[in-house]
Design an enzyme around this catalytic site. Structure first.
Site, PDB file in Angstrom:
ATOM      1  CG  HIS A 136      -1.597   1.347   1.412  1.00  0.00           C
ATOM      2  ND1 HIS A 136      -2.744   1.670   0.742  1.00  0.00           N
ATOM      3  CD2 HIS A 136      -1.284   2.430   2.155  1.00  0.00           C
ATOM      4  CE1 HIS A 136      -3.108   2.892   1.069  1.00  0.00           C
ATOM      5  NE2 HIS A 136      -2.238   3.378   1.934  1.00  0.00           N
TER       6      HIS A 136
ATOM      7  CG  ASN B 137      -2.834   6.915   0.958  1.00  0.00           C
ATOM      8  OD1 ASN B 137      -3.770   6.110   0.923  1.00  0.00           O
ATOM      9  ND2 ASN B 137      -2.025   7.018   1.991  1.00  0.00           N
TER      10      ASN B 137
END
Length: 391
Positions: free
Chosen positions: A305, A338
């Site tokens: 991530h 993000n």
């Protein structure tokens, strides 16, 4: 078949292990080009502070983000002008926008995923829904189930406020459900919007500008199940072993609070360093299951991530990873920002795309074994030892 068979290059699914059977994603209609974000943000918030504008301009360059999708629009700001007034209680207004917006995106991502899966929606037995962008009772899992037309007996799990680690946490939960309920098919959906934390720039909150420069909106989805139907389903990744670990006394490093003005976040400057200091031990425990050691980092693929470029850079340096190992994470960050819990879905899609291109060019592509990783409030580290099955 045991772990020994899998290590030696077999792409046969390990009996009883959960697999990702399909992926899907969705985005709101507003595409934001990073090069135009600063002027638009300061114009929309009626702010003309040159120092803050200069700071945001620098941050927009360092985040490496190029494009993002957002729910926020001029129409929303015209309808809710109080969102840009400092100190006004606006949590009700924000939730009036966020709750239906995340449901709409989650439905679209799930429908795309189900289409890619190829089986009827009635075959879904469980739903796991992840979001840090809504608050209501009943939760968004019910609204998602209703919007999709899932059977009323579909078993639901809602994961709220897990932040950036929520996507991998959701995969871990879906994996456990699939492996403990033979024949089950779990729909995992994630959906996020930054409106819940949107605020005007303030010299008293310079850290808010990091979020403005970094975060985006969207939704992701996947189908998880064991024992794939060979004539219908095409497994993409095997979810072999999952692990969660929290780092004691780091609760304030990622600090989020629901206030009268929405959600406020503070990200500690030391976050990348803390991850760098602790990532080796966590990865070693997962890698050991597949017979890998710390010398084998570049023999695996890495679906990380992308919390931000600093985290990816620190990981790359600490583990001495080849630059291409984090390509998918860096591409997802550049294209979508993000997007919190959603982003791991985008990373996995890019990994599959890169593998497909490599095979067409008669190259080796990514390795069979790899790690799915995310970091969130706690500080919590989520990880899954994974095999790619898409050949």
């Amino acid at each position: 078949m045991g772990i020994e068979d899998a290590v030696h290059g077999s792409t046969i699914v390990t009996p009883g292990k959960a697999t990702i059977l399909a992926l899907g994603k969705a985005f709101p209609p507003q595409l934001v080009m990073q090069e135009f974000l600063v002027d638009g943000y300061f114009r929309n918030t009626n702010c003309d502070d040159p120092d803050l504008k200069q700071k945001l301009t620098r941050l927009c360059k360092t985040t490496t983000v190029k494009t993002r999708y957002v729910v926020m629009s001029e129409e929303i700001l015209n309808q809710y002008p109080e969102l840009v007034v400092e100190g006004l209680p606006t949590v009700k207004q924000r939730l009036d926008i966020c709750n239906p917006a995340v449901t709409e995106m989650a439905i679209e991502a799930a429908q795309s995923c189900i289409k890619n899966w190829g089986r009827p929606i009635s075959d879904i037995t469980h739903l796991v829904y992840v979001s840090s962008s809504e608050v209501r009772l009943p939760g968004g899992d019910l609204y998602l189930a209703k919007g999709l037309g899932l059977r009323p007996e579909t078993q639901r799990v809602m994961l709220n406020f897990s932040g950036c680690s929520g996507g991998v946490a959701g995969i871990r939960v879906a994996k456990d459900i699939a492996e403990n309920n033979p024949g089950s098919r779990v729909l995992l959906a994630t959906s996020e919007t930054t409106i819940i934390g949107f605020r005007p720039p303030s010299a008293e909150r310079p850290y808010d500008l990091v979020g403005v420069a970094l975060f985006g909106d969207g939704a992701g989805a996947m189908i998880v199940g064991s024992s794939p139907e060979p004539s219908i389903e095409r497994p993409l990744f095997e979810l072999h072993t999952s692990m969660q670990h929290f780092l004691p006394d780091t609760e304030k490093i990622i600090d989020g609070r629901l206030t009268e003005e929405g959600i406020s976040f503070k990200l500690g400057r030391e976050l990348p360093q803390i991850i760098e200091d602790n990532i080796e031990g966590f990865c070693a425990r997962l890698m050991d299951v597949a017979g890998y050691s710390e010398k084998d980092y570049n023999k695996m693929f890495w679906a990380v991530h992308p919390g931000g470029p600093a985290i990816l850079n620190r990981m790359e340096k600490k583990l001495d990873l080849l630059p291409e190992k984090l390509n998918a994470s860096r591409r997802a960050l550049a294209d979508f920002g993000n997007a919190s819990s959603n982003t791991i879905v985008y990373v996995l899609e890019y990994m599959l795309e890169e593998n497909k291109i490599a095979r067409k060019e008669d190259q080796k592509g990514n390795e069979e074994w790899g790690l799915i990783l995310a970091f969130g409030p706690g500080i919590t580290v989520e990880g899954i030892l994974t095999r790619t099955l898409a050949v």
